[in-house]
Scaffold this active site. Sequence first.
Site, short mmCIF file in Angstrom:
data_model
loop_
_atom_site.label_atom_id
_atom_site.label_comp_id
_atom_site.label_asym_id
_atom_site.label_seq_id
_atom_site.Cartn_x
_atom_site.Cartn_y
_atom_site.Cartn_z
N LYS A 158 48.82 53.13 52.91
CA LYS A 158 48.49 52.27 51.66
C LYS A 158 48.49 52.70 50.03
O LYS A 158 48.07 53.90 50.02
CB LYS A 158 47.12 51.42 52.19
CG LYS A 158 47.12 50.75 53.37
CD LYS A 158 45.68 50.22 53.50
CE LYS A 158 45.81 49.08 54.83
NZ LYS A 158 44.27 48.50 54.92
N GLY A 165 49.17 43.91 49.82
CA GLY A 165 50.37 44.37 50.84
C GLY A 165 51.33 45.16 50.23
O GLY A 165 52.20 45.89 50.78
N GLU A 200 45.40 55.14 57.21
CA GLU A 200 44.65 54.62 58.44
C GLU A 200 45.33 54.30 59.59
O GLU A 200 46.66 54.37 59.32
CB GLU A 200 44.10 53.18 57.63
CG GLU A 200 43.36 53.21 56.54
CD GLU A 200 42.78 52.01 56.03
OE1 GLU A 200 43.21 50.77 56.50
OE2 GLU A 200 41.65 51.81 55.34
N LYS A 237 47.20 33.48 51.10
CA LYS A 237 46.42 32.56 52.09
C LYS A 237 46.84 31.28 51.83
O LYS A 237 47.32 30.55 50.76
CB LYS A 237 45.00 32.88 51.70
CG LYS A 237 44.49 34.12 51.95
CD LYS A 237 42.92 34.29 51.29
CE LYS A 237 42.61 35.72 51.41
NZ LYS A 237 41.35 36.18 50.57
N GLU A 275 35.81 42.14 52.08
CA GLU A 275 36.73 41.62 53.10
C GLU A 275 36.78 42.65 54.29
O GLU A 275 36.78 43.82 54.12
CB GLU A 275 38.16 41.60 52.47
CG GLU A 275 38.49 40.82 51.58
CD GLU A 275 40.07 40.80 50.96
OE1 GLU A 275 40.40 39.94 50.17
OE2 GLU A 275 40.73 41.65 51.19
N GLU A 288 38.62 45.65 51.56
CA GLU A 288 38.45 45.63 49.99
C GLU A 288 37.30 44.69 49.89
O GLU A 288 36.80 43.93 50.52
CB GLU A 288 39.70 44.82 49.52
CG GLU A 288 40.89 45.63 49.70
CD GLU A 288 42.34 44.60 49.27
OE1 GLU A 288 42.05 43.89 48.60
OE2 GLU A 288 43.32 45.26 49.57
N ASN A 290 36.08 42.15 46.69
CA ASN A 290 36.72 41.18 45.56
C ASN A 290 35.51 41.14 44.60
O ASN A 290 34.65 40.50 44.92
CB ASN A 290 37.24 39.90 46.11
CG ASN A 290 38.48 40.08 46.80
OD1 ASN A 290 39.16 41.18 46.59
ND2 ASN A 290 38.41 39.44 48.12
N ARG A 292 35.08 38.96 42.08
CA ARG A 292 35.36 37.69 41.59
C ARG A 292 34.82 36.66 42.13
O ARG A 292 34.83 36.66 43.61
CB ARG A 292 36.85 37.54 41.11
CG ARG A 292 37.76 37.37 42.40
CD ARG A 292 39.03 37.30 42.09
NE ARG A 292 39.97 36.75 43.37
CZ ARG A 292 40.33 37.91 44.54
NH1 ARG A 292 40.47 39.23 44.02
NH2 ARG A 292 40.90 37.59 45.23
N ARG A 336 45.73 24.73 50.97
CA ARG A 336 46.01 25.09 49.64
C ARG A 336 47.29 24.30 49.48
O ARG A 336 48.34 24.50 50.37
CB ARG A 336 46.28 26.51 49.40
CG ARG A 336 45.12 27.39 49.53
CD ARG A 336 45.32 28.73 48.96
NE ARG A 336 44.34 29.52 49.17
CZ ARG A 336 44.18 30.68 48.73
NH1 ARG A 336 45.12 31.20 47.73
NH2 ARG A 336 43.23 31.63 48.86
C1 MV4 Z 1 45.66 46.86 57.65
C2 MV4 Z 1 46.39 46.25 58.51
C3 MV4 Z 1 46.23 47.07 59.83
N1 MV4 Z 1 45.49 47.97 60.00
N2 MV4 Z 1 45.13 48.13 57.67
C4 MV4 Z 1 47.12 43.52 54.18
C5 MV4 Z 1 46.70 43.58 52.80
C6 MV4 Z 1 45.86 44.60 52.56
N3 MV4 Z 1 44.92 44.00 51.77
C7 MV4 Z 1 45.42 45.21 53.85
N4 MV4 Z 1 46.40 44.66 54.94
C8 MV4 Z 1 46.50 45.23 55.96
N5 MV4 Z 1 45.62 46.28 56.28
C9 MV4 Z 1 44.87 48.57 58.62
N6 MV4 Z 1 44.53 49.93 58.95
C10 MV4 Z 1 46.79 44.80 58.53
C11 MV4 Z 1 47.01 44.35 57.13
C12 MV4 Z 1 47.57 42.94 57.02
C13 MV4 Z 1 46.95 41.99 56.52
C14 MV4 Z 1 45.37 41.94 56.47
C15 MV4 Z 1 44.72 40.65 56.25
C16 MV4 Z 1 45.32 39.66 56.15
C17 MV4 Z 1 46.87 39.42 56.45
C18 MV4 Z 1 47.52 40.63 56.72
C19 MV4 Z 1 48.91 40.60 56.84
C20 MV4 Z 1 49.66 41.74 57.32
C21 MV4 Z 1 48.80 43.07 57.27
#
Ligand code: MV4
Length: 449
Positions: A158, A165, A200, A237, A275, A288, A290, A292, A336
Amino acid sequence: MFNKILIANRGEIAMRIIRTCKEMGIKTVAVYSSADKESLPVRFADEAVCIGPSASKDSYLKMSNIIAAAEITNADAIHPGYGFLSENAKFSRVCQEHHFKFIGATPEQIDGMGDKATAKSTMKKAKVPVIPGSDGLVENISEAKKIAKEIKYPIILKATAGGGGKGMRVVWEEKELEHAWDAAKKESGAAFGNDGIYMEKFIEEPRHIEIQVAGDQYGAACHLSERDCSIQRRHQKLVEETPSPFMTPDLRKRMGEAAIKACKAISYEGVGTVEFLVDKHRNFYFMEMNTRIQVEHTITEEVINYDLIKEQIKIAAGVPISGKNYEPILHSIQCRINAEDPFKNFAPCPGKITNYYSPGGHGVRVDSHVYAGYVIPPFYDSMISKLITVAQTREEAITKMERALDEYIIEGVRTTIPFHKALMRNEDFRKGNFNTKFLESFDFSSMKE
Ligand code: MV4
């Protein structure tokens, strides 16, 4: 309390903020780009100031113009809404330096949460559960190989400057690692000017569940329950709901406590969202924070009967919060409605709304800035409105949503309404059986024109 708030945003969230300010007896200043001259925030605010041409970078992102508008109108606070400058540490600092109260997080909090590897170590120290992985940034490919061996594949790389993403790569086995490492570094360097990468363990088929929090200037913090935001397409979303169909009283208690810990760890002031990713065993991990107000704050408002914009303004003005946690007593869903063609891969569809009728009735809320004859400009995001229902049960909230979607008339532009209708009919959705991968296998041919 503030006398006058300048709203450094546009569209539905500008309308949303103006509405609460009116109810609180606070005067409002709308700022607008030349493309938004005919917009409703311009009409409904007490004053309106043009801050530049259509391009966001010359208007809604142009700090000097926004500060100048606040100075000439004698505003005493600035509300950034979401997007644009809402999580820009420099803007928060510039507001402070010009003696305008920024209705949002401090520059330190924004910076601390904006760098994802830093945010993660802060949370780990505060004993908020985090996903196993690297301790901060990974320096090079050999270190990456070593850590991946320890935590075992699959892993995810990441971007520390990321979110949403970009710069993310899932790696299933060691032979793919080097290529993914190079790609993630290159992509994040180009997108953010920062190519820091952390690693991760990859969580398969997680749910995205977030906790709404609030903290005040005196160190008190509380949580306002969860929102399930698992229905996303390419990190956008589309539908949010609360409570999450996956939630249990025990999980809510544990996640709520973790979110409050997160808040207290950074002495968070304002409303925010923590989140989490939740796996199928109901293990949850910080993802994460946010700093806001979010697009989906509305559904929380509906189930706890609170105005979160009002809370945000009160906290910024130094009013203490009660510190009590709130549990949902109703069920709320938000769809939405975007000017996008779901039959053409959700391609943006700006243009003139030639005919418009928005649904109403018991348990239906529409947050929007559009009207018949309004022209959706091509320069900004494509959201037309947020359609929200609230009812005693999830089933009733879905039924109400189907009724409201049927009533909704938007002509002249394509919208996401056909998608939402198909989703509400989908058996797995109705059973609450979904995760963040749901839309990857969704049968879009079940949509009707
Ligand atoms: C992840 C994950 C699986 N495992 N981390 C996507 C956006 C970013 N904020 C973090 N994300 C993800 N992190 C680990 N260790 C899967 C995602 C992810 C995801 C997370 C939340 C909502 C939609 C998503 C769609 C694809 C991947």
